[in-house]
Design a protein around this motif. Structure first.
Motif, PDB file in Angstrom:
ATOM      1  N   GLY A  87      42.551  61.606   6.373  1.00 29.52           N
ATOM      2  CA  GLY A  87      43.724  61.071   5.700  1.00 29.52           C
ATOM      3  C   GLY A  87      44.703  60.401   6.641  1.00 29.52           C
ATOM      4  O   GLY A  87      44.816  60.759   7.814  1.00 29.52           O
ATOM      5  N   ARG A  90      46.777  60.686   1.086  1.00 28.53           N
ATOM      6  CA  ARG A  90      45.668  61.454   1.647  1.00 28.53           C
ATOM      7  C   ARG A  90      46.202  62.130   2.908  1.00 28.53           C
ATOM      8  O   ARG A  90      46.639  61.459   3.849  1.00 28.53           O
ATOM      9  CB  ARG A  90      44.489  60.553   1.976  1.00 28.53           C
ATOM     10  CG  ARG A  90      43.878  59.895   0.742  1.00 28.53           C
ATOM     11  CD  ARG A  90      42.618  59.111   1.092  1.00 28.53           C
ATOM     12  NE  ARG A  90      42.849  58.195   2.192  1.00 28.53           N
ATOM     13  CZ  ARG A  90      42.022  58.027   3.221  1.00 28.53           C
ATOM     14  NH1 ARG A  90      40.899  58.730   3.282  1.00 28.53           N
ATOM     15  NH2 ARG A  90      42.299  57.176   4.183  1.00 28.53           N
ATOM     16  N   ALA A 113      39.790  60.751  -3.742  1.00 30.47           N
ATOM     17  CA  ALA A 113      40.871  60.771  -2.755  1.00 30.47           C
ATOM     18  C   ALA A 113      41.803  59.580  -2.934  1.00 30.47           C
ATOM     19  O   ALA A 113      43.021  59.693  -2.759  1.00 30.47           O
ATOM     20  CB  ALA A 113      40.282  60.786  -1.347  1.00 30.47           C
ATOM     21  N   GLU A 114      41.240  58.450  -3.325  1.00 32.19           N
ATOM     22  CA  GLU A 114      42.057  57.245  -3.498  1.00 32.19           C
ATOM     23  C   GLU A 114      42.983  57.327  -4.705  1.00 32.19           C
ATOM     24  O   GLU A 114      43.959  56.579  -4.795  1.00 32.19           O
ATOM     25  CB  GLU A 114      41.136  56.026  -3.614  1.00 32.19           C
ATOM     26  CG  GLU A 114      40.447  55.670  -2.301  1.00 32.19           C
ATOM     27  CD  GLU A 114      39.374  54.615  -2.478  1.00 32.19           C
ATOM     28  OE1 GLU A 114      39.177  54.167  -3.642  1.00 32.19           O
ATOM     29  OE2 GLU A 114      38.711  54.268  -1.492  1.00 32.19           O
ATOM     30  N   SER A 116      45.991  64.798   6.141  1.00 29.50           N
ATOM     31  CA  SER A 116      45.076  65.454   7.080  1.00 29.50           C
ATOM     32  C   SER A 116      45.792  66.587   7.811  1.00 29.50           C
ATOM     33  O   SER A 116      46.981  66.502   8.112  1.00 29.50           O
ATOM     34  CB  SER A 116      44.544  64.445   8.107  1.00 29.50           C
ATOM     35  OG  SER A 116      45.612  63.855   8.836  1.00 29.50           O
ATOM     36  N   ALA A 147      45.953  64.617  -1.568  1.00 26.35           N
ATOM     37  CA  ALA A 147      44.539  64.925  -1.358  1.00 26.35           C
ATOM     38  C   ALA A 147      44.344  65.432   0.063  1.00 26.35           C
ATOM     39  O   ALA A 147      44.691  64.745   1.032  1.00 26.35           O
ATOM     40  CB  ALA A 147      43.691  63.673  -1.587  1.00 26.35           C
ATOM     41  N   ASP A 187      42.403  65.682   3.077  1.00 24.38           N
ATOM     42  CA  ASP A 187      41.317  64.813   3.549  1.00 24.38           C
ATOM     43  C   ASP A 187      41.371  64.769   5.065  1.00 24.38           C
ATOM     44  O   ASP A 187      42.386  64.371   5.647  1.00 24.38           O
ATOM     45  CB  ASP A 187      41.498  63.419   2.953  1.00 24.38           C
ATOM     46  CG  ASP A 187      40.337  62.487   3.255  1.00 24.38           C
ATOM     47  OD1 ASP A 187      39.575  62.758   4.197  1.00 24.38           O
ATOM     48  OD2 ASP A 187      40.190  61.478   2.544  1.00 24.38           O
TER      49      ASP A 187
END
Length: 265
Positions: free
Chosen positions: A198, A235, A229-230, A237, A193, A195
């Motif tokens: 993250g 996650r 996202a979970e 970044s 994901a 994020d």
């Protein structure tokens, strides 16, 4: 050879033009499983995909080179106003193709055993959606999945923003994002994901990007909801060492996808 039109020069009052114009509305595209591809690049790529193009409307004398590739396709000479009525651009290019819908069921797409899949959850802007499809195509991803309330992949702006890439790789539409994530994980994908908050840095572990990977991107305005996202395995970044507040969707997707490509080289 292309199939000649019945009418030597169609106008906006032509029945064929009126029928094609209905496809500017999403409801008609969904019902008829057809859509419009406007402009030279889109029409050229559509013609290269066997069985995709049903018919073409073109201003006479402006796109004769494309006509040589329209084998078995009905080619209609139409006046400027008629072709423009099928386009939503400020400066129409004078050629529009009626194409068969491109989307396939997600299980069908996954049966092709892709190793890199891009999932767009609730992506509403057609330009962003088309740009992500273009990025996915550029890095060699094997599929794009649109989930939730995402824009119609057959939207004219989406098709143009993809610059023909929508005709190059499979596109799936799956209503429930959580179901799509679960199915990808069942098929052995690591779901990442994107994020901004993250816990995993994009460049921290290249090994994470080397197996079957499905990138999950969220809405342009609010990103991925926490509950989605979970569901991902990680996650991730994108580091921002400068002072920018964030990256927009299309840019973040490009960075993540090219980092994946680099890790696999």
């Amino acid at each position: 050879m292309s199939v000649p039109a019945d009418d030597p020069l169609l106008s906006t009052r032509s029945g064929r033009v009126k029928e094609a114009r209905r496809l500017t509305r999403r409801a008609a595209r969904t019902e008829r499983r057809l859509f419009l591809a406007e402009g030279r690049q889109a029409v050229r790529e559509a013609l290269a995909l066997p069985g995709c193009v049903r018919e073409v409307f073109a201003v006479p004398g402006r796109h004769d080179d494309l006509r040589t590739h329209a084998v078995g396709v009905a080619w209609h000479d139409a006046d400027e106003a008629a072709v423009a009525s099928l386009s939503d651009t400020v400066s129409p290019q004078g050629v529009v193709a009626v194409c068969s819908a491109l989307d396939r069921p997600l299980p069908d797409v996954l049966s092709d055993t892709p190793s890199l899949v891009v999932v767009c959850a609730d992506v509403r802007d057609p330009g962003n959606a088309g740009t992500v499809v273009r990025c996915a195509d550029a890095v060699g991803a094997q599929a794009v999945v649109l989930t939730g309330d995402s824009v119609d992949v057959h939207n004219g702006k989406t098709v143009r923003a993809s610059v023909g890439s929508v005709f190059h790789l499979p596109v799936a539409v799956h209503r429930e994002t959580a179901e799509a994530v679960a199915l990808l994980q069942e098929r052995g994908f690591t779901v990442l994901a994107a994020d901004g908050s993250g816990e995993t840095d994009l460049y921290a572990d290249p090994q994470l990007l080397r197996g079957p990977v499905a990138w999950l991107f969220g809405n342009e305005a609010w990103g991925l909801p926490a509950e989605l996202a979970e569901l991902a395995d990680h996650r991730v970044s994108v580091p921002i060492p400068g002072r920018a507040e964030s990256l927009n969707l299309a840019t973040a997707a490009a960075v993540c996808l090219y980092a994946t490509y680099a890790a696999r080289r």
